[in-house]
Write an enzyme that holds these catalytic residues in place. Structure first.
Site, mmCIF file in Angstrom:
data_model
loop_
_atom_site.group_PDB
_atom_site.id
_atom_site.type_symbol
_atom_site.label_atom_id
_atom_site.label_comp_id
_atom_site.label_asym_id
_atom_site.label_seq_id
_atom_site.Cartn_x
_atom_site.Cartn_y
_atom_site.Cartn_z
ATOM 1 N N HIS A 56 0.728 -0.932 0.615
ATOM 2 C CA HIS A 56 -0.357 0.008 0.013
ATOM 3 C C HIS A 56 1.209 1.294 -0.208
ATOM 4 O O HIS A 56 1.876 1.258 0.275
ATOM 5 C CB HIS A 56 -0.781 0.200 1.604
ATOM 6 C CG HIS A 56 -1.799 -0.759 1.552
ATOM 7 N ND1 HIS A 56 -1.541 -2.595 2.209
ATOM 8 C CD2 HIS A 56 -3.333 -1.921 0.931
ATOM 9 C CE1 HIS A 56 -2.926 -3.295 1.552
ATOM 10 N NE2 HIS A 56 -3.533 -2.815 2.558
ATOM 11 N N ASP A 59 2.286 1.968 3.603
ATOM 12 C CA ASP A 59 3.166 0.942 3.687
ATOM 13 C C ASP A 59 5.049 0.912 3.528
ATOM 14 O O ASP A 59 5.992 0.923 4.529
ATOM 15 C CB ASP A 59 3.266 -0.159 2.595
ATOM 16 C CG ASP A 59 2.116 -1.378 3.262
ATOM 17 O OD1 ASP A 59 1.352 -0.673 4.518
ATOM 18 O OD2 ASP A 59 1.638 -1.499 2.721
ATOM 19 N N MET A 90 2.672 -5.891 -7.965
ATOM 20 C CA MET A 90 1.463 -5.555 -7.269
ATOM 21 C C MET A 90 0.722 -3.650 -6.611
ATOM 22 O O MET A 90 2.199 -4.144 -5.229
ATOM 23 C CB MET A 90 0.094 -6.376 -6.610
ATOM 24 C CG MET A 90 -0.759 -5.562 -6.498
ATOM 25 S SD MET A 90 -1.028 -5.323 -4.778
ATOM 26 C CE MET A 90 -1.425 -6.692 -3.530
ATOM 27 N N GLU A 183 -10.875 -6.505 -5.519
ATOM 28 C CA GLU A 183 -10.942 -7.664 -4.115
ATOM 29 C C GLU A 183 -11.956 -7.837 -3.279
ATOM 30 O O GLU A 183 -12.098 -6.836 -2.721
ATOM 31 C CB GLU A 183 -9.664 -7.142 -3.524
ATOM 32 C CG GLU A 183 -9.744 -7.678 -2.442
ATOM 33 C CD GLU A 183 -8.073 -8.509 -1.277
ATOM 34 O OE1 GLU A 183 -7.173 -7.549 -1.733
ATOM 35 O OE2 GLU A 183 -8.439 -8.459 -0.211
ATOM 36 N N LYS A 185 -14.478 -8.463 -0.521
ATOM 37 C CA LYS A 185 -15.210 -8.599 1.234
ATOM 38 C C LYS A 185 -16.127 -8.144 2.261
ATOM 39 O O LYS A 185 -16.979 -7.511 1.780
ATOM 40 C CB LYS A 185 -13.445 -8.590 1.689
ATOM 41 C CG LYS A 185 -13.287 -8.902 3.243
ATOM 42 C CD LYS A 185 -12.337 -8.139 4.688
ATOM 43 C CE LYS A 185 -12.486 -8.684 5.501
ATOM 44 N NZ LYS A 185 -11.016 -8.003 5.980
ATOM 45 N N GLU A 219 -9.712 -13.342 -2.654
ATOM 46 C CA GLU A 219 -8.788 -13.975 -1.397
ATOM 47 C C GLU A 219 -9.329 -14.928 -1.181
ATOM 48 O O GLU A 219 -10.617 -14.988 -0.507
ATOM 49 C CB GLU A 219 -8.796 -12.705 -0.682
ATOM 50 C CG GLU A 219 -7.815 -12.932 0.909
ATOM 51 C CD GLU A 219 -7.613 -12.203 1.860
ATOM 52 O OE1 GLU A 219 -7.071 -11.115 1.580
ATOM 53 O OE2 GLU A 219 -7.934 -12.421 2.787
ATOM 54 N N HIS A 222 -11.611 -14.238 2.495
ATOM 55 C CA HIS A 222 -12.487 -13.902 1.985
ATOM 56 C C HIS A 222 -13.881 -14.598 1.738
ATOM 57 O O HIS A 222 -15.212 -14.271 1.994
ATOM 58 C CB HIS A 222 -12.684 -12.275 1.392
ATOM 59 C CG HIS A 222 -11.516 -11.597 1.618
ATOM 60 N ND1 HIS A 222 -10.833 -10.436 0.941
ATOM 61 C CD2 HIS A 222 -11.030 -11.338 2.365
ATOM 62 C CE1 HIS A 222 -10.186 -9.697 2.142
ATOM 63 N NE2 HIS A 222 -9.744 -10.246 3.292
ATOM 64 N N ASP A 247 -4.900 -13.714 -3.772
ATOM 65 C CA ASP A 247 -4.654 -13.008 -2.373
ATOM 66 C C ASP A 247 -5.000 -14.924 -1.875
ATOM 67 O O ASP A 247 -5.915 -14.750 -1.745
ATOM 68 C CB ASP A 247 -4.636 -12.360 -2.053
ATOM 69 C CG ASP A 247 -4.898 -10.889 -1.861
ATOM 70 O OD1 ASP A 247 -5.211 -10.297 -1.536
ATOM 71 O OD2 ASP A 247 -3.890 -10.852 -2.590
ATOM 72 N N ASP A 257 -11.712 -12.259 9.910
ATOM 73 C CA ASP A 257 -10.819 -12.196 8.730
ATOM 74 C C ASP A 257 -9.563 -12.916 9.551
ATOM 75 O O ASP A 257 -8.787 -11.166 10.408
ATOM 76 C CB ASP A 257 -10.573 -11.391 8.003
ATOM 77 C CG ASP A 257 -9.216 -11.138 6.889
ATOM 78 O OD1 ASP A 257 -9.167 -9.449 6.485
ATOM 79 O OD2 ASP A 257 -9.095 -12.467 6.056
ATOM 80 N N ASP A 259 -6.635 -14.592 8.010
ATOM 81 C CA ASP A 259 -5.260 -14.383 7.022
ATOM 82 C C ASP A 259 -4.398 -15.292 7.029
ATOM 83 O O ASP A 259 -3.004 -14.907 8.407
ATOM 84 C CB ASP A 259 -5.188 -13.050 7.471
ATOM 85 C CG ASP A 259 -5.862 -12.197 6.602
ATOM 86 O OD1 ASP A 259 -5.863 -10.775 6.332
ATOM 87 O OD2 ASP A 259 -6.682 -12.236 5.348
ATOM 88 N N ASP A 289 -1.173 -13.013 1.072
ATOM 89 C CA ASP A 289 -2.101 -11.727 2.125
ATOM 90 C C ASP A 289 -2.089 -12.342 2.866
ATOM 91 O O ASP A 289 -3.604 -12.936 4.341
ATOM 92 C CB ASP A 289 -3.237 -10.834 1.244
ATOM 93 C CG ASP A 289 -3.751 -10.250 1.972
ATOM 94 O OD1 ASP A 289 -4.849 -8.798 1.924
ATOM 95 O OD2 ASP A 289 -2.935 -9.787 3.075
HETATM 96 C C1 DIG Z 1 -6.677 -7.406 2.869
HETATM 97 O O1 DIG Z 1 -7.540 -8.810 2.414
HETATM 98 C C2 DIG Z 1 -6.564 -6.499 1.515
HETATM 99 C C3 DIG Z 1 -4.818 -5.547 1.667
HETATM 100 O O2 DIG Z 1 -4.750 -5.825 2.572
HETATM 101 C C4 DIG Z 1 -4.819 -4.965 0.222
HETATM 102 O O3 DIG Z 1 -5.608 -3.444 -0.276
HETATM 103 C C5 DIG Z 1 -5.022 -6.019 -0.228
HETATM 104 C C6 DIG Z 1 -4.659 -6.275 -1.246
HETATM 105 O O4 DIG Z 1 -3.883 -7.322 -1.654
HETATM 106 N N1 DIG Z 1 -5.953 -7.113 0.255
HETATM 107 MN MN MN Z 2 -6.603 -9.140 0.419
HETATM 108 MN MN MN Z 3 -7.840 -10.879 4.323
#
Ligand code: DIG
Ligand code: MN
Ligand code: MN
Length: 391
Positions: A56, A59, A90, A183, A185, A219, A222, A247, A257, A259, A289
């Protein structure tokens, strides 16, 4: 120790700075790990055999950095990435941490916030292009609600579409070689997020001015959070030609979430995902991710990162074994022979009144079709035995 599950650059495994750099802070506790310097993270990931590092904007570049500070940071990071033999495939924008985005970014009801989100994203796209990113991800972490008392959801969809259309045009105007990956969620950090699943996002993309430039970054966690089958979501995304990025992580159903490390909760589903990606010839980055358990120290973070990549490579080998296993392939061949024994017209032939009439006149052996078993118990047990290492 190097073995056949040691990642190579051409495996295209990537990590976000925020993943290995996760400090363990959560809603109920302070960090358990120190902040990780981005240049150090790049060096470490290069050592582990990763292909790339993602980010990001914030970051790497603090929200309040001056242009001079920004340029100095970016110059140092570019060198660290190059020295580590990595790429930056990315990039994305943090449109969720600053309180400005408390009620959304592109879908905020405050036009000032929507305009600021555009400005921040254009600057972040410039940063991503400068680092060589060819995929730009949009995760709408704050694009949602806790109450429907104020914003009409139809406005949220309209504003989100206006923003993505504007930013597609910006990328084209700048001449960047960049595609967008949306993406989805379902919720968190907002009570409910707009565009919660792959299906919602595919429908949204079809309404854009430049739909060919926009795909998905689905993802694992998600879709799994809501109890959906991530392998089906990726299959539909692939079939639509929209798997621009992915992801990878893991997750228990009906939880926040998590992860988790790839493959650590749902190994069979992770196996079928790897088999689908490999069988489909997906050649994009495989982005983790994910984050180490809050219990871990830095050594635990690198064990987490190694585990993510090793598990993918182990499942890739299992998928190759599946495709070579005589007993498994024998069952598949028998099923396929039966399934393809039909010699009449199909929907795939296209419609004609004659085809329709032929189908209406056709007689089917209902009893035979209704009693034919599918041998899936045998087949799935063989998969389990493959995964459990007894074949
Ligand atoms: C969360 O799953 C999101 C953020 O971490 C980011 O913007 C995106 C990219 O992997 N996934
Ligand atoms: Mn993600
Ligand atoms: Mn996530």
């Amino acid at each position: 120790m190097a073995d056949q599950y040691t990642p190579q650059k051409n495996d295209k495994f990537t990590f976000g700075l925020w993943t290995v750099g996760n400090t363990g802070r959560d809603a109920w506790g302070e960090p358990t790990r120190p902040t990780m310097d981005p240049e150090y993270a790049a060096r470490q990931l290069g050592e582990l055999g990763a292909y790339g590092v993602n980010l990001h904007d914030n970051d790497l570049v603090p929200f309040d950095a001056t242009p001079q500070e920004r340029d100095k940071i970016v110059t140092g990071f570019k060198k660290a990435v190059a020295d580590a033999g990595l790429v930056v495939p990315m990039a994305t924008t943090n449109l969720f941490s600053n309180p400005i985005f408390r009620d959304g970014a592109f879908t905020s009801s405050d036009a000032n916030v929507r305009a600021f989100a555009l400005q921040k994203t254009m600057n972040a796209i410039d940063l991503g292009a400068e680092l060589g990113a060819e995929t730009y991800v949009f995760w709408g972490g704050r694009e949602g609600t806790e109450t429907e008392a104020y914003r009409d959801g139809r406005d949220a969809v309209k504003w989100f579409r206006e923003a993505i259309n504007f930013l597609c045009a910006y990328v084209q105007d700048q001449g960047y070689n960049m595609r967008f990956a949306m993406e989805p969620k379902p919720n968190e950090p907002r009570g409910d997020l707009y565009f919660p699943t792959v299906g919602h996002m595919l429908a949204f993309i079809a309404t854009l001015d430049n739909p060919d430039m926009v795909g998905l970054n689905p993802e694992f966690a998600h879709e799994t959070m809501t109890g959906l089958n991530f392998v089906h979501a990726v299959a539909q995304t692939l079939e639509a030609g929209k798997l621009f990025h992915i992801d990878l992580n893991d997750q228990q159903m009906a939880r926040f979430d998590q992860d988790f490390r790839f493959g650590s909760e749902n190994p069979k589903r992770a196996f079928f995902l790897v088999k689908l990606l490999e069988d489909s010839g997906y050649d994009g980055p495989k982005h983790y991710d994910a984050k180490a358990y809050r219990t871990e120290d830095e050594d635990g973070v690198w064990a987490f990162a190694r585990g993510c990549m090793r598990t993918y490579l182990i499942f890739r080998e299992k998928a190759q074994r599946f495709n070579q296993d005589a007993e498994i392939q024998g069952i598949l061949a028998e099923l396929q022979q039966g399934d393809e024994s039909y010699d009449g017209p199909t929907a795939g032939d296209g419609y004609s009144a004659e085809t329709a009439q032929t189908l209406k006149d056709r007689s089917f052996d209902i009893q035979a079709l209704a009693t034919k078993g599918r041998r899936y118990e045998e087949l799935d047990q063989l998969v389990m035995e493959l995964l459990l290492g007894v074949r």
